[in-house]
Design an enzyme around this catalytic site. Structure first.
Site, short mmCIF file in Angstrom:
data_model
loop_
_atom_site.label_atom_id
_atom_site.label_comp_id
_atom_site.label_asym_id
_atom_site.label_seq_id
_atom_site.Cartn_x
_atom_site.Cartn_y
_atom_site.Cartn_z
N CYS A 68 9.55 -44.13 38.13
CA CYS A 68 8.31 -43.41 38.48
C CYS A 68 7.77 -43.89 39.82
CB CYS A 68 7.28 -43.62 37.36
SG CYS A 68 5.60 -43.16 37.81
N CYS A 80 4.08 -45.01 39.92
CA CYS A 80 3.92 -46.28 39.17
C CYS A 80 4.15 -47.47 40.09
CB CYS A 80 4.90 -46.35 38.01
SG CYS A 80 4.68 -45.07 36.76
#
Length: 289
Positions: free
Chosen positions: A40, A43
């Site tokens: 991600c 993230c």
């Protein structure tokens, strides 16, 4: 702040230790849960900022990291549909959260709504102490952010919350209804929906003084008790509001298709005070069973 200092407030969590390390631990220290994954992109931006803030807040909260690929059951349990998703757990309950990677300044604002740094005060991006903004200032700031970054749909939820904070119920309701599907189950959206349901009940309702007079004249005026309970709850006197709903539940539990029970359940979902909610849940249960 050293990396070691930050690390003492950051830990990994999975299904086998979630109850002890998050739910039970949150009874004494708020736990910020970060649902993330190695693949991600956002993230990788959010995670280091959260870890930095965990160190700066110096134990005011702890950061629990959940890798959704390794803990799919946990992700499913919390209805995680996009990452990163962050939830704040206090007293064993989710009290707030957000989806997406926020700028560091907004992360600080989010945290300062719930916790205070242990040593010193958290500063904003310019190194100045963060100051609590008014509802109107929050609305203006968020509207400017939406204009600058319209693709950040999580800002629309922030706007709906700010509008509700300012007492602009109709506009908050419109923003909530326009949220994309991935934000519909966000903990903040769920709570806002309950607040709006309660606020909607007061449209055209008598004043608090008139409702109190009606109850003095007739203790069995269940409609007046219901509306007074909602007014008290939304005005910040949660305990007095819950007492009105309990009085109806005790004497007329079937009034208006069991509305007192429905009001209590809606109220519980809007309150942060776990001790108060637990106490009134037990009182409700004793009347029902």
């Amino acid at each position: 702040m050293s990396a070691t200092t930050a690390d003492t407030h950051v830990f990994d969590v999975r299904e086998d230790n979630f109850e002890a390390e998050v739910l039970q631990a949150s009874l004494t220290t708020p736990i910020l849960v970060d649902f993330w994954a190695t693949w991600c992109g956002p993230c990788k931006t959010l995670g280091p900022m959260l870890e930095k803030l965990a160190g700066e807040f110096n134990g005011a909260f702890r950061l629990a990291k959940v890798d959704v690929d390794k803990s799919q059951q946990l992700a499913g349990m919390f209805g995680i549909r996009s990452i990163p998703t962050v939830m704040l757990v206090k007293d064993g309950q989710i009290v707030d959260g957000f989806a997406g990677a926020l700028p560091e300044g907004q992360l600080r604002e989010f945290l300062l709504r719930h916790v205070q740094p242990q040593d010193g005060e958290a500063a904003n991006d310019d190194g100045e102490t963060a100051v609590q903004e008014t509802p109107e200032e929050a609305i203006s700031r968020i509207q400017q952010a939406i204009a600058a970054e319209p693709e950040r749909t999580e800002l629309k939820l922030d706007l709906a919350l700010a509008l509700m904070w300012a007492g602009n119920v109709e506009s908050a309701e419109a923003e909530l209804a326009a949220l994309p599907a991935n934000l519909a189950t966000d903990p903040r959206a769920v709570r806002l929906r309950s607040q709006l349901d309660l606020a909607r009940a007061l449209k055209g309702a008598p004043s608090m003084a008139e409702l109190q007079q009606r109850i003095q004249a007739n203790a069995a005026d269940w409609e007046a008790r219901d509306l007074l309970g909602v007014r008290l709850l939304l005005d910040g006197d949660a305990e007095a509001g819950l007492d009105q709903f309990l009085a109806t539940l005790e004497k007329a539990r079937d009034w208006n298709d069991g509305q007192a029970k429905k009001r209590l359940l809606a109220a519980f979902s809007t309150l942060d005070d776990a001790e108060l909610v637990g106490r009134y849940r037990r009182r409700m249960a004793s009347l029902l069973f």
